[in-house]
Design a protein around this motif. Structure first.
Motif, PDB file in Angstrom:
ATOM      1  N   LEU A  70       0.835  -1.201   0.000  1.00 44.37           N
ATOM      2  CA  LEU A  70       0.000   0.000   0.000  1.00 44.37           C
ATOM      3  C   LEU A  70       0.869   1.249   0.000  1.00 44.37           C
ATOM      4  CD1 LEU A  70      -2.935   1.152   0.362  1.00 44.37           C
ATOM      5  CD2 LEU A  70      -2.447   1.177   2.809  1.00 44.37           C
ATOM      6  N   PHE A  71       0.656   2.090  -1.011  1.00 48.54           N
ATOM      7  CA  PHE A  71       1.335   3.389  -1.065  1.00 48.54           C
ATOM      8  C   PHE A  71       0.345   4.449  -0.590  1.00 48.54           C
ATOM      9  CE2 PHE A  71       3.539   0.854  -4.223  1.00 48.54           C
ATOM     10  CZ  PHE A  71       4.879   1.169  -3.994  1.00 48.54           C
ATOM     11  N   ASN A  72       0.692   5.175   0.458  1.00 46.32           N
ATOM     12  CA  ASN A  72      -0.212   6.220   0.957  1.00 46.32           C
ATOM     13  C   ASN A  72      -0.294   7.379  -0.021  1.00 46.32           C
ATOM     14  OD1 ASN A  72      -0.935   4.886   3.322  1.00 46.32           O
ATOM     15  ND2 ASN A  72       0.954   5.520   4.322  1.00 46.32           N
ATOM     16  N   THR A  73       0.847   7.788  -0.531  1.00 53.37           N
ATOM     17  CA  THR A  73       0.879   8.805  -1.596  1.00 53.37           C
ATOM     18  C   THR A  73       2.009   8.417  -2.535  1.00 53.37           C
ATOM     19  OG1 THR A  73       2.295  10.151  -0.169  1.00 53.37           O
ATOM     20  CG2 THR A  73      -0.028  10.751  -0.241  1.00 53.37           C
ATOM     21  N   VAL A  74       1.654   7.982  -3.730  1.00 48.20           N
ATOM     22  CA  VAL A  74       2.699   7.570  -4.670  1.00 48.20           C
ATOM     23  C   VAL A  74       3.422   8.802  -5.220  1.00 48.20           C
ATOM     24  CG1 VAL A  74       1.719   5.368  -5.383  1.00 48.20           C
ATOM     25  CG2 VAL A  74       1.082   7.444  -6.604  1.00 48.20           C
ATOM     26  N   THR A  75       4.692   8.620  -5.508  1.00 53.11           N
ATOM     27  CA  THR A  75       5.490   9.676  -6.135  1.00 53.11           C
ATOM     28  C   THR A  75       6.106   9.103  -7.403  1.00 53.11           C
ATOM     29  OG1 THR A  75       7.556   9.053  -5.046  1.00 53.11           O
ATOM     30  CG2 THR A  75       6.104  10.559  -3.838  1.00 53.11           C
ATOM     31  N   LYS A  76       6.704   9.978  -8.195  1.00 50.42           N
ATOM     32  CA  LYS A  76       7.365   9.519  -9.420  1.00 50.42           C
ATOM     33  C   LYS A  76       8.446   8.483  -9.110  1.00 50.42           C
ATOM     34  CE  LYS A  76       6.635  13.370 -12.653  1.00 50.42           C
ATOM     35  NZ  LYS A  76       5.234  13.375 -12.323  1.00 50.42           N
ATOM     36  N   ASN A  77       9.022   8.562  -7.903  1.00 49.34           N
ATOM     37  CA  ASN A  77      10.055   7.597  -7.503  1.00 49.34           C
ATOM     38  C   ASN A  77       9.511   6.180  -7.392  1.00 49.34           C
ATOM     39  OD1 ASN A  77      11.887   9.662  -7.293  1.00 49.34           O
ATOM     40  ND2 ASN A  77      11.632   9.920  -5.090  1.00 49.34           N
ATOM     41  N   ASP A  78       8.189   6.053  -7.268  1.00 50.32           N
ATOM     42  CA  ASP A  78       7.599   4.720  -7.134  1.00 50.32           C
ATOM     43  C   ASP A  78       7.383   4.039  -8.480  1.00 50.32           C
ATOM     44  OD1 ASP A  78       7.450   4.788  -4.290  1.00 50.32           O
ATOM     45  OD2 ASP A  78       5.715   6.112  -4.450  1.00 50.32           O
ATOM     46  N   THR A  79       7.632   4.748  -9.577  1.00 49.45           N
ATOM     47  CA  THR A  79       7.565   4.125 -10.899  1.00 49.45           C
ATOM     48  C   THR A  79       8.599   2.998 -10.953  1.00 49.45           C
ATOM     49  OG1 THR A  79       6.833   6.141 -12.000  1.00 49.45           O
ATOM     50  CG2 THR A  79       7.956   4.509 -13.380  1.00 49.45           C
ATOM     51  N   GLY A  80       8.205   1.873 -11.511  1.00 51.03           N
ATOM     52  CA  GLY A  80       9.161   0.778 -11.629  1.00 51.03           C
ATOM     53  C   GLY A  80       8.466  -0.518 -11.957  1.00 51.03           C
ATOM     54  N   GLU A  81       9.246  -1.586 -11.937  1.00 47.37           N
ATOM     55  CA  GLU A  81       8.729  -2.906 -12.263  1.00 47.37           C
ATOM     56  C   GLU A  81       8.576  -3.696 -10.978  1.00 47.37           C
ATOM     57  OE1 GLU A  81      11.392  -4.395 -15.308  1.00 47.37           O
ATOM     58  OE2 GLU A  81      10.210  -3.304 -16.799  1.00 47.37           O
ATOM     59  N   TYR A  82       7.353  -4.149 -10.734  1.00 50.84           N
ATOM     60  CA  TYR A  82       7.022  -4.824  -9.477  1.00 50.84           C
ATOM     61  C   TYR A  82       6.628  -6.277  -9.731  1.00 50.84           C
ATOM     62  CZ  TYR A  82       6.765  -0.233  -7.253  1.00 50.84           C
ATOM     63  OH  TYR A  82       7.068   1.005  -6.765  1.00 50.84           O
ATOM     64  N   TYR A  83       7.012  -7.123  -8.793  1.00 54.21           N
ATOM     65  CA  TYR A  83       6.468  -8.476  -8.771  1.00 54.21           C
ATOM     66  C   TYR A  83       6.503  -8.969  -7.341  1.00 54.21           C
ATOM     67  CZ  TYR A  83      11.228 -10.426  -8.481  1.00 54.21           C
ATOM     68  OH  TYR A  83      12.503 -10.747  -8.084  1.00 54.21           O
ATOM     69  N   CYS A  84       5.755 -10.030  -7.073  1.00 45.03           N
ATOM     70  CA  CYS A  84       5.767 -10.566  -5.726  1.00 45.03           C
ATOM     71  C   CYS A  84       6.065 -12.049  -5.754  1.00 45.03           C
ATOM     72  CB  CYS A  84       4.454 -10.241  -5.023  1.00 45.03           C
ATOM     73  SG  CYS A  84       3.380 -11.614  -4.796  1.00 45.03           S
ATOM     74  N   GLU A  85       6.512 -12.538  -4.611  1.00 48.39           N
ATOM     75  CA  GLU A  85       6.920 -13.926  -4.458  1.00 48.39           C
ATOM     76  C   GLU A  85       6.158 -14.511  -3.278  1.00 48.39           C
ATOM     77  OE1 GLU A  85      11.311 -15.495  -4.763  1.00 48.39           O
ATOM     78  OE2 GLU A  85      10.983 -14.686  -2.761  1.00 48.39           O
TER      79      GLU A  85
END
Length: 103
Positions: A70-85
């Motif tokens: 959960l991101f409370n307030t996303v910023t441009k720094n949160d741009t990226g490639e996500y995955y979970c395990e």
């Protein structure tokens, strides 16, 4: 029972300053799996304490039991490639496919 490949829900785009929740779930594993999120291949940290989290510039809360990020307030720094395990200590851990989130 070893976990199956989890289903990840990652929004492809998000507006700066909004609340964004990424989710990850698999239902076959027994005992229930714990979930670890990764961004650009690096494991994300669980929030330890408010002070240390602020120092590390952590803007999210990761719940290993429910699989939410959960991101409370996303910023441009949160741009990226996500995955979970997903892992439960039995068999191999399973990853979902990488999804890019653009903020």
């Amino acid at each position: 029972v070893a976990p199956t490949t989890p289903v990840c829900e990652v929004p492809s785009s998000a507006m700066t300053g909004t609340v964004v929740e990424l989710s990850c779930k698999e239902t076959e594993g027994s005992p229930p799996s714990e979930y670890q999120w990764y961004k650009n291949g690096a494991p994300l940290l669980e929030k330890a304490g408010i002070g240390s989290a602020r120092a590390a510039n952590i803007t999210y809360t990761m719940n290993k039991k429910s699989g939410t990020l959960l991101f409370n307030t996303v910023t441009k720094n949160d741009t990226g490639e996500y995955y979970c395990e997903a892992s439960n200590g039995i068999g191999l851990s399973q990853k979902c496919s990488v999804k890019r989130m653009q903020v």
